[in-house]
Write a protein that holds these residues in place. Structure first.
Motif, PDB file in Angstrom:
ATOM      1  N   SER A  17     -14.022 -13.822 -15.768  1.00  0.00           N
ATOM      2  CA  SER A  17     -15.522 -12.418 -16.496  1.00  0.00           C
ATOM      3  C   SER A  17     -14.949 -11.175 -16.531  1.00  0.00           C
ATOM      4  O   SER A  17     -15.420 -10.672 -17.195  1.00  0.00           O
ATOM      5  CB  SER A  17     -16.444 -12.865 -16.061  1.00  0.00           C
ATOM      6  OG  SER A  17     -16.699 -11.841 -14.765  1.00  0.00           O
ATOM      7  N   ARG A  41     -20.632 -13.791 -13.294  1.00  0.00           N
ATOM      8  CA  ARG A  41     -21.641 -12.720 -14.546  1.00  0.00           C
ATOM      9  C   ARG A  41     -22.154 -13.862 -16.217  1.00  0.00           C
ATOM     10  O   ARG A  41     -20.738 -14.396 -16.700  1.00  0.00           O
ATOM     11  CB  ARG A  41     -21.337 -11.700 -14.756  1.00  0.00           C
ATOM     12  CG  ARG A  41     -21.431 -11.148 -13.481  1.00  0.00           C
ATOM     13  CD  ARG A  41     -20.417  -9.752 -13.706  1.00  0.00           C
ATOM     14  NE  ARG A  41     -18.986  -9.578 -13.275  1.00  0.00           N
ATOM     15  CZ  ARG A  41     -18.161  -8.957 -13.627  1.00  0.00           C
ATOM     16  NH1 ARG A  41     -18.526  -7.222 -14.113  1.00  0.00           N
ATOM     17  NH2 ARG A  41     -16.900  -8.664 -13.140  1.00  0.00           N
ATOM     18  N   GLY A  66     -21.614 -19.058 -11.286  1.00  0.00           N
ATOM     19  CA  GLY A  66     -21.636 -19.632 -10.523  1.00  0.00           C
ATOM     20  C   GLY A  66     -21.167 -18.923  -8.443  1.00  0.00           C
ATOM     21  O   GLY A  66     -19.665 -18.491  -9.418  1.00  0.00           O
ATOM     22  N   ASP A  67     -21.212 -18.811  -8.247  1.00  0.00           N
ATOM     23  CA  ASP A  67     -20.607 -18.366  -6.586  1.00  0.00           C
ATOM     24  C   ASP A  67     -19.385 -19.407  -6.488  1.00  0.00           C
ATOM     25  O   ASP A  67     -20.179 -20.302  -6.089  1.00  0.00           O
ATOM     26  CB  ASP A  67     -21.393 -17.857  -5.518  1.00  0.00           C
ATOM     27  CG  ASP A  67     -20.937 -16.746  -5.306  1.00  0.00           C
ATOM     28  OD1 ASP A  67     -20.159 -17.022  -4.248  1.00  0.00           O
ATOM     29  OD2 ASP A  67     -21.522 -16.289  -4.451  1.00  0.00           O
ATOM     30  N   ALA A  95     -10.725 -15.864  -9.122  1.00  0.00           N
ATOM     31  CA  ALA A  95     -11.211 -15.300  -8.049  1.00  0.00           C
ATOM     32  C   ALA A  95     -11.485 -14.452  -6.773  1.00  0.00           C
ATOM     33  O   ALA A  95     -10.326 -15.626  -6.322  1.00  0.00           O
ATOM     34  CB  ALA A  95     -12.259 -16.016  -8.331  1.00  0.00           C
ATOM     35  N   SER A 146      -1.100 -11.850  -3.880  1.00  0.00           N
ATOM     36  CA  SER A 146      -0.934 -10.723  -4.281  1.00  0.00           C
ATOM     37  C   SER A 146       0.371 -10.288  -2.604  1.00  0.00           C
ATOM     38  O   SER A 146       0.518 -10.707  -2.418  1.00  0.00           O
ATOM     39  CB  SER A 146      -2.199 -10.566  -3.219  1.00  0.00           C
ATOM     40  OG  SER A 146      -1.873  -8.512  -3.230  1.00  0.00           O
ATOM     41  N   TYR A 159      -8.248  -8.587   3.338  1.00  0.00           N
ATOM     42  CA  TYR A 159      -7.399  -9.208   2.533  1.00  0.00           C
ATOM     43  C   TYR A 159      -6.037  -9.806   2.170  1.00  0.00           C
ATOM     44  O   TYR A 159      -6.053 -11.005   1.880  1.00  0.00           O
ATOM     45  CB  TYR A 159      -7.474  -7.957   1.513  1.00  0.00           C
ATOM     46  CG  TYR A 159      -6.833  -7.791  -0.118  1.00  0.00           C
ATOM     47  CD1 TYR A 159      -7.640  -8.976  -0.777  1.00  0.00           C
ATOM     48  CD2 TYR A 159      -6.241  -7.813  -0.092  1.00  0.00           C
ATOM     49  CE1 TYR A 159      -7.208  -9.069  -2.289  1.00  0.00           C
ATOM     50  CE2 TYR A 159      -5.479  -8.130  -1.839  1.00  0.00           C
ATOM     51  CZ  TYR A 159      -6.368  -8.836  -2.239  1.00  0.00           C
ATOM     52  OH  TYR A 159      -5.681  -8.792  -3.909  1.00  0.00           O
ATOM     53  N   LYS A 163      -5.237 -13.031   1.535  1.00  0.00           N
ATOM     54  CA  LYS A 163      -3.697 -13.555   0.603  1.00  0.00           C
ATOM     55  C   LYS A 163      -2.444 -14.685   1.093  1.00  0.00           C
ATOM     56  O   LYS A 163      -2.253 -14.796   0.970  1.00  0.00           O
ATOM     57  CB  LYS A 163      -3.540 -12.511  -0.528  1.00  0.00           C
ATOM     58  CG  LYS A 163      -4.428 -12.295  -0.965  1.00  0.00           C
ATOM     59  CD  LYS A 163      -4.534 -13.079  -1.916  1.00  0.00           C
ATOM     60  CE  LYS A 163      -5.476 -12.157  -3.718  1.00  0.00           C
ATOM     61  NZ  LYS A 163      -6.082 -13.292  -4.106  1.00  0.00           N
ATOM     62  N   SER A 190       0.935  -6.738  -8.056  1.00  0.00           N
ATOM     63  CA  SER A 190       1.168  -6.162  -7.509  1.00  0.00           C
ATOM     64  C   SER A 190      -0.527  -5.435  -7.807  1.00  0.00           C
ATOM     65  O   SER A 190      -1.301  -5.761  -8.731  1.00  0.00           O
ATOM     66  CB  SER A 190       2.058  -4.722  -7.762  1.00  0.00           C
ATOM     67  OG  SER A 190       3.487  -5.664  -6.927  1.00  0.00           O
ATOM     68  N   THR A 191      -0.994  -3.540  -7.561  1.00  0.00           N
ATOM     69  CA  THR A 191      -1.687  -3.336  -8.517  1.00  0.00           C
ATOM     70  C   THR A 191      -1.848  -2.881  -9.838  1.00  0.00           C
ATOM     71  O   THR A 191      -1.343  -2.933 -10.695  1.00  0.00           O
ATOM     72  CB  THR A 191      -2.315  -1.613  -7.952  1.00  0.00           C
ATOM     73  OG1 THR A 191      -1.625  -1.496  -6.778  1.00  0.00           O
ATOM     74  CG2 THR A 191      -3.256  -1.236  -8.045  1.00  0.00           C
ATOM     75  N   THR A 192      -3.479  -4.108 -10.315  1.00  0.00           N
ATOM     76  CA  THR A 192      -3.009  -4.352 -11.423  1.00  0.00           C
ATOM     77  C   THR A 192      -4.746  -3.028 -11.617  1.00  0.00           C
ATOM     78  O   THR A 192      -5.584  -3.601 -11.567  1.00  0.00           O
ATOM     79  CB  THR A 192      -3.923  -5.741 -11.612  1.00  0.00           C
ATOM     80  OG1 THR A 192      -2.654  -6.508 -11.232  1.00  0.00           O
ATOM     81  CG2 THR A 192      -4.189  -5.781 -13.287  1.00  0.00           C
ATOM     82  N   SER A 194      -8.214  -2.750 -13.091  1.00  0.00           N
ATOM     83  CA  SER A 194      -9.173  -4.364 -13.510  1.00  0.00           C
ATOM     84  C   SER A 194     -10.119  -3.645 -13.058  1.00  0.00           C
ATOM     85  O   SER A 194     -10.325  -2.327 -11.953  1.00  0.00           O
ATOM     86  CB  SER A 194      -8.783  -5.922 -12.841  1.00  0.00           C
ATOM     87  OG  SER A 194      -8.744  -5.586 -12.092  1.00  0.00           O
ATOM     88  N   GLU A 195     -11.480  -4.541 -12.739  1.00  0.00           N
ATOM     89  CA  GLU A 195     -12.631  -3.758 -12.081  1.00  0.00           C
ATOM     90  C   GLU A 195     -12.120  -4.460 -10.633  1.00  0.00           C
ATOM     91  O   GLU A 195     -13.224  -3.776 -10.194  1.00  0.00           O
ATOM     92  CB  GLU A 195     -13.663  -5.262 -13.039  1.00  0.00           C
ATOM     93  CG  GLU A 195     -14.531  -4.668 -14.114  1.00  0.00           C
ATOM     94  CD  GLU A 195     -15.086  -5.049 -14.383  1.00  0.00           C
ATOM     95  OE1 GLU A 195     -15.845  -6.042 -14.005  1.00  0.00           O
ATOM     96  OE2 GLU A 195     -15.151  -5.119 -15.732  1.00  0.00           O
ATOM     97  N   PHE A 196     -11.464  -4.505 -10.302  1.00  0.00           N
ATOM     98  CA  PHE A 196     -11.389  -5.516  -8.745  1.00  0.00           C
ATOM     99  C   PHE A 196     -11.644  -3.778  -7.346  1.00  0.00           C
ATOM    100  O   PHE A 196     -12.773  -4.150  -7.099  1.00  0.00           O
ATOM    101  CB  PHE A 196      -9.621  -5.618  -8.730  1.00  0.00           C
ATOM    102  CG  PHE A 196      -9.550  -5.811  -7.380  1.00  0.00           C
ATOM    103  CD1 PHE A 196      -9.787  -7.096  -6.955  1.00  0.00           C
ATOM    104  CD2 PHE A 196      -9.146  -4.990  -6.073  1.00  0.00           C
ATOM    105  CE1 PHE A 196      -9.391  -8.084  -5.465  1.00  0.00           C
ATOM    106  CE2 PHE A 196      -8.682  -6.061  -5.137  1.00  0.00           C
ATOM    107  CZ  PHE A 196      -8.821  -6.758  -4.474  1.00  0.00           C
ATOM    108  N   PHE A 197     -11.360  -2.886  -8.411  1.00  0.00           N
ATOM    109  CA  PHE A 197     -11.588  -1.705  -6.927  1.00  0.00           C
ATOM    110  C   PHE A 197     -13.037  -1.059  -7.150  1.00  0.00           C
ATOM    111  O   PHE A 197     -13.302  -0.617  -6.303  1.00  0.00           O
ATOM    112  CB  PHE A 197     -10.651  -0.571  -7.377  1.00  0.00           C
ATOM    113  CG  PHE A 197      -9.195  -1.202  -7.385  1.00  0.00           C
ATOM    114  CD1 PHE A 197      -8.235  -0.872  -6.363  1.00  0.00           C
ATOM    115  CD2 PHE A 197      -8.314  -2.034  -8.757  1.00  0.00           C
ATOM    116  CE1 PHE A 197      -7.152  -1.625  -6.137  1.00  0.00           C
ATOM    117  CE2 PHE A 197      -7.167  -1.407  -8.801  1.00  0.00           C
ATOM    118  CZ  PHE A 197      -6.306  -1.839  -7.104  1.00  0.00           C
TER     119      PHE A 197
END
Ligand SMILES: NC(=O)c1ccc[n+]([C@@H]2O[C@H](COP(=O)([O-])OP(=O)(O)OC[C@H]3O[C@@H](n4cnc5c(N)ncnc54)[C@H](OP(=O)(O)O)[C@@H]3O)[C@@H](O)[C@H]2O)c1
Length: 263
Positions: A17, A41, A66-67, A95, A146, A159, A163, A190-192, A194-197
């Protein structure tokens, strides 16, 4: 291994998503893959499937909302792949979620949640996929790990642990599944950007910062698709990520000092 052709390959992408999963879905669809995409979502999944169907007439992704930690959803995903795609060639476990903060201040629930999403869910999805993958064409499991699954840093201990678990699991499975003809590819971004943060548990508004060296999700997806096509087993993205991993292997005390100071 012969170069993997993604045209008509039957592929599951989790976490489709947003971010890396969304970019992967678009790029795989452009290659002619037949996709089953999943995330919580539903509206986003529907919108993505619709936009692909209008751009690319050969492939309309199936969606399961779904989850991913829910065993019933895991079962739905695998059953739908069997029923609607007629099998499975590639499972992409993308995910994931982040957590931030000192371990000593954190709760047991937080640790459980991040390990459920980032490790147990992909592991159980793999368990359920193996029978179908055995029958698949050039079958492959792709785990999005990661750089922090190779070298841990402070403030992200849970985290990193999730990973690292995915990394070790991928290495073991790669050997274990050789006789089944199933490959395992570990991608370590590495750092990307996205909405991750925005969804990191434990992040405060003061953690909001610009990330000048962040890769784009499209770039991570491009490298991932290329690694899939070329039959690679492992890919660490970004020069900084590679340097950190190699420094950690060659001189752990120096890596520890650098990470303690700047990590
Ligand atoms: N961004 C980075 O800096 C970075 C760096 C290294 C590695 N990674 C890894 O890359 C992967 C993708 O991250 P991203 O950057 O693309 O982040 P993102 O934009 O936040 O995407 C995460 C995806 O995972 C899904 N997801 C999260 N929790 C879920 C759950 N419980 N059940 C089902 N789906 C769930 C989200 O969908 P819904 O919210 O709709 O469920 C979303 O589609 C993750 O595994 C992450 O750990 C990211």
């Amino acid at each position: 291994m012969a170069r993997r052709n993604l045209d008509s390959a039957r592929i599951i992408v989790t976490g489709a998503s947003s971010g890396i999963g969304l970019a992967l879905t678009k790029q795989l669809a452009a290659q002619g893959a037949r996709l089953l995409i999943t995330a919580r979502r539903e509206e986003r999944l529907r919108h993505l499937a619709h936009s692909i169907s209008t751009e690319n007439h050969t492939c309309v992704p199936l969606t399961v909302a779904g989850d991913i930690t829910n065993p019933g959803i895991q079962q739905d995903i695998i059953q739908m792949a069997g029923r609607e795609l007629g099998g499975l060639d590639i499972l992409i476990n993308n995910a994931g979620m982040g957590v931030l903060g000192r371990f000593a201040d954190a709760t047991a629930e937080r640790l459980r949640r991040v390990v459920e999403v980032n490790f147990f869910a992909p592991a159980e999805l793999i368990r359920r996929s193996i029978p179908m993958l055995r029958e698949g064409h050039q079958p492959l499991i792709v785990n999005i790990g990661s750089v922090l699954g190779h070298r841990a840093v402070p403030g992200k201990s849970e985290y990193c642990a999730s990973k690292f678990a995915l990394h070790g699991f991928s290495d073991a499975l790669r050997c274990e599944l050789t006789h089944d003809g199933i490959g395992v590819l570990l991608i370590s971004p590495s750092t990307t950007s996205s909405e991750f943060f925005a969804h990191v548990i434990g992040a405060s508004s003061t953690d909001e910062q610009t990330r000048p060296n962040a890769m784009s999700p499209e770039r991570v997806a491009r490298h991932t698709v290329r690694a899939i096509q070329r039959g690679r087993q492992e890919l660490i993205l970004s020069t900084g990520g590679k340097l950190l991993v190699w420094l950690d292997r060659l001189c752990p005390p120096l890596a520890n000092r650098i990470v303690a100071r700047f990590g």
